[in-house]
Design a protein around this motif. Sequence first.
Motif, PDB file in Angstrom:
ATOM      1  N   LEU A 158      14.375   8.686   6.838  1.00  0.00           N
ATOM      2  CA  LEU A 158      13.077   9.074   6.697  1.00  0.00           C
ATOM      3  C   LEU A 158      12.057   8.593   7.797  1.00  0.00           C
ATOM      4  N   ILE A 159      11.542   9.507   8.336  1.00  0.00           N
ATOM      5  CA  ILE A 159      10.936   9.046   9.406  1.00  0.00           C
ATOM      6  C   ILE A 159       9.233   9.347   9.086  1.00  0.00           C
ATOM      7  N   LYS A 160       8.368   8.054   9.553  1.00  0.00           N
ATOM      8  CA  LYS A 160       6.970   8.341   9.083  1.00  0.00           C
ATOM      9  C   LYS A 160       5.869   7.556   9.988  1.00  0.00           C
ATOM     10  N   PRO A 161       4.891   7.936  10.015  1.00  0.00           N
ATOM     11  CA  PRO A 161       3.852   7.400  11.167  1.00  0.00           C
ATOM     12  C   PRO A 161       3.793   5.729  10.836  1.00  0.00           C
ATOM     13  N   ASN A 162       3.797   5.028  11.919  1.00  0.00           N
ATOM     14  CA  ASN A 162       3.566   3.414  11.532  1.00  0.00           C
ATOM     15  C   ASN A 162       2.298   3.121  11.092  1.00  0.00           C
ATOM     16  N   GLY A 163       1.011   3.940  11.235  1.00  0.00           N
ATOM     17  CA  GLY A 163      -0.137   3.971  10.520  1.00  0.00           C
ATOM     18  C   GLY A 163      -0.179   5.247   9.987  1.00  0.00           C
ATOM     19  N   GLY A 164      -1.445   5.499   9.069  1.00  0.00           N
ATOM     20  CA  GLY A 164      -1.696   6.555   8.443  1.00  0.00           C
ATOM     21  C   GLY A 164      -1.419   6.411   7.026  1.00  0.00           C
ATOM     22  N   SER A 165      -1.594   7.407   6.225  1.00  0.00           N
ATOM     23  CA  SER A 165      -1.456   7.463   4.565  1.00  0.00           C
ATOM     24  C   SER A 165      -1.378   8.827   4.049  1.00  0.00           C
ATOM     25  N   HIS A 166      -1.395   8.832   2.822  1.00  0.00           N
ATOM     26  CA  HIS A 166      -1.360   9.993   2.147  1.00  0.00           C
ATOM     27  C   HIS A 166      -0.091  10.947   2.203  1.00  0.00           C
ATOM     28  N   GLY A 167       0.866  10.273   2.910  1.00  0.00           N
ATOM     29  CA  GLY A 167       2.101  11.308   2.847  1.00  0.00           C
ATOM     30  C   GLY A 167       2.032  12.063   4.179  1.00  0.00           C
ATOM     31  N   ARG A 208       8.798  16.946  19.298  1.00  0.00           N
ATOM     32  CA  ARG A 208       7.470  17.501  19.037  1.00  0.00           C
ATOM     33  C   ARG A 208       6.637  17.034  17.956  1.00  0.00           C
ATOM     34  N   PHE A 209       7.492  16.853  16.696  1.00  0.00           N
ATOM     35  CA  PHE A 209       6.907  16.548  15.617  1.00  0.00           C
ATOM     36  C   PHE A 209       6.079  15.039  15.822  1.00  0.00           C
ATOM     37  N   ILE A 210       6.664  14.130  16.330  1.00  0.00           N
ATOM     38  CA  ILE A 210       6.194  12.651  16.351  1.00  0.00           C
ATOM     39  C   ILE A 210       5.167  12.657  17.530  1.00  0.00           C
ATOM     40  N   GLY A 211       5.421  13.315  18.515  1.00  0.00           N
ATOM     41  CA  GLY A 211       4.240  13.488  19.743  1.00  0.00           C
ATOM     42  C   GLY A 211       4.431  12.160  20.219  1.00  0.00           C
ATOM     43  N   HIS A 212       3.048  11.609  20.621  1.00  0.00           N
ATOM     44  CA  HIS A 212       2.763  10.128  20.905  1.00  0.00           C
ATOM     45  C   HIS A 212       2.412   9.198  19.983  1.00  0.00           C
ATOM     46  N   THR A 213       2.641   9.576  18.631  1.00  0.00           N
ATOM     47  CA  THR A 213       2.205   8.432  17.592  1.00  0.00           C
ATOM     48  C   THR A 213       3.286   7.726  17.263  1.00  0.00           C
ATOM     49  N   PRO A 214       3.165   6.269  16.995  1.00  0.00           N
ATOM     50  CA  PRO A 214       4.194   5.531  16.916  1.00  0.00           C
ATOM     51  C   PRO A 214       4.805   5.785  15.523  1.00  0.00           C
ATOM     52  N   TYR A 215       5.982   5.851  15.506  1.00  0.00           N
ATOM     53  CA  TYR A 215       6.820   6.032  14.111  1.00  0.00           C
ATOM     54  C   TYR A 215       7.751   4.998  13.738  1.00  0.00           C
ATOM     55  N   ILE A 216       8.177   5.031  12.523  1.00  0.00           N
ATOM     56  CA  ILE A 216       9.025   3.952  12.040  1.00  0.00           C
ATOM     57  C   ILE A 216      10.214   5.078  11.395  1.00  0.00           C
ATOM     58  N   ILE A 217      11.432   4.292  11.447  1.00  0.00           N
ATOM     59  CA  ILE A 217      12.631   4.986  10.638  1.00  0.00           C
ATOM     60  C   ILE A 217      13.192   4.249   9.485  1.00  0.00           C
ATOM     61  N   GLN A 218      13.352   4.573   8.379  1.00  0.00           N
ATOM     62  CA  GLN A 218      14.224   3.985   7.206  1.00  0.00           C
ATOM     63  C   GLN A 218      15.230   5.012   6.654  1.00  0.00           C
ATOM     64  N   PRO A 219      16.350   4.094   5.947  1.00  0.00           N
ATOM     65  CA  PRO A 219      17.092   5.145   5.203  1.00  0.00           C
ATOM     66  C   PRO A 219      16.439   5.767   4.134  1.00  0.00           C
ATOM     67  N   PHE A 220      16.805   6.915   3.874  1.00  0.00           N
ATOM     68  CA  PHE A 220      16.029   7.694   2.746  1.00  0.00           C
ATOM     69  C   PHE A 220      16.729   7.831   1.437  1.00  0.00           C
ATOM     70  N   LEU A 221      15.907   7.178   0.569  1.00  0.00           N
ATOM     71  CA  LEU A 221      16.408   7.105  -0.792  1.00  0.00           C
ATOM     72  C   LEU A 221      15.696   8.265  -1.631  1.00  0.00           C
ATOM     73  N   ASN A 222      16.746   8.783  -2.307  1.00  0.00           N
ATOM     74  CA  ASN A 222      16.200  10.280  -3.202  1.00  0.00           C
ATOM     75  C   ASN A 222      15.838   9.553  -4.501  1.00  0.00           C
ATOM     76  N   LEU A 223      14.482   8.980  -4.424  1.00  0.00           N
ATOM     77  CA  LEU A 223      13.828   8.557  -5.626  1.00  0.00           C
ATOM     78  C   LEU A 223      13.212   9.475  -6.576  1.00  0.00           C
ATOM     79  N   ARG A 224      13.952  10.025  -7.504  1.00  0.00           N
ATOM     80  CA  ARG A 224      13.561  10.886  -8.316  1.00  0.00           C
ATOM     81  C   ARG A 224      13.732  10.715  -9.812  1.00  0.00           C
ATOM     82  N   SER A 225      12.725  11.397 -10.525  1.00  0.00           N
ATOM     83  CA  SER A 225      12.825  11.294 -11.992  1.00  0.00           C
ATOM     84  C   SER A 225      14.217  11.902 -12.541  1.00  0.00           C
TER      85      SER A 225
END
Length: 372
Positions: A158-167, A208-225
Motif C-alpha cells: 500500500l502506498i499513501k501520502p505521508n500527509g493528507g487524509s480522507h483516503g 507519475r502518481f506520487i509526483g513530488h509528494t512525500p509517500y510511505i509504503i506499507q504491506p497491504f492487508l486485505n481488511l474486509r468484512s
Amino acid sequence: MKSSAYTLGVVTCRLAGRTPPFSETKYLRDLTVEGDSAGIQLIIFPPMNVNWKTRRVIAWRYHHPFRRWLKEIHPVPQLIYDRCYYLDTNHYLTYKPYIDRLKQDPSVHLLGKPLGGKLRTHHILHKSKRLSPYLLPTTKLSSTKDLISGMKQYTSVLIKPNGGSHGRGVAAITPQGQSFRVRGRSRSNRPFHLILHSGRSLTNWVGRFIGHTPYIIQPFLNLRSMDSCPFDIRILVQKNGEGRWVTTGTAVRIGNPGSLTSNLHGGGHAESTQQFLNKNYSPEKVKDIWQSIQFLSKYVPIQIEQEHGRLLELGMDVGVDRQGNVWLLEVNSKPGRSVFLQTGERDVRRQSVRLPIQYALTLFQRLTGGSL
C-alpha cells in the motif's frame, strides 16, 4: 447563555466561492453554541487573515440566535484551535508560513499541536515496546528500489501520502503473474482500477502518481468484512475538562464492495462497532478486539503526547483482519465527528463537541492564572 469572558480562535483553510469560506460549518456552529454556554466566544479565520502590525484578524462568528455567520474584526486570540485540512503538500506549504507565525508568537497558544506526518507518528509509536506489535512496517517511498524491495518482502503493498487524509492518493499494488493490479483513489478522491503489464510500466505509473509528494509504503492487508467490504474502526479520544484522556466513542466505517478504502468521504457509511463486530467475529474474538481497542485508546495518546507535545484530541483508525488481529492504521490530530451522526449516536457526537470547550476553558483559566 453566559457572557463571553474568553475568545477561542479556530484556524481553517479558505474555501473560495463559499459563505462562510470554510468547511465543517455544522461542527463549528455546534462548537459555538457549546462555547457560548461556557462563556467562550468562537471566531473562525484562515491564518493569512491576521494583521500582525495591528494584532487584529478578520474572522467569522456564528450568531446562533439569528442563525447567521457574520464577518468581524477581533484581536488575535490567545488560544487557537487548528482545524486546517490540507489537500496535498503544495496546499500545506501555502499555509505553513502563516501557521508557523502563529506558533512562534509568545502570546498565542495552539490548542493541540498538529502531528508531523504518518512516518514521524509511526517512529514515535514504534519507540513503545507495548505499542509496536500493533504497527505495520512503514518506510519512506523514495525510489523504485523501495517499491521493488517492499513487493519482494510483502507481495502486496500500500502506498499513501505521508500527509493528507480522507483516503486521497492511496493505492494498493498486487502482482498478478507478470502484471500488476493497482487499485486506489486519486488525489481528487475518485476510485480507479488498472492493470499494468510490466515492472517498467508500474514504476513509470508510480512516478507519475506520487509526483513530488512525500509517500510511505506499507504491506497491504486485505481488511474486509465477511461480505467483502473494506472497513476500519474509528476511535475518538479527547481530553476532558480536567486534562485527562477519555474515549469519547468508536464507530465502524464501511466502504463499498470493491473499494479500497472505507473513508466516508469516498462513499462509505458507518455502523455501531458492537453491532458490526458481533456480525463478523466470534464472541471470544470480539472480547479480544475490544481489549485491544481499550489498550490503544489508553496508551497511544500518552506515547504521542510525551514525544510530540500537548494535544487536544486524536482520531485513531484501527483495522481488524479475519483472524481478529488488530492493527493501528493511522492517527489523526484533527479528527472529524460526522461518523457518530451516521451511527445515530448523537449523545456521543454532542460529547465530542463539548469536550474541546471544557478543555479550552481549563486552559483559559490557567492562562489567567499564569500557569499554562
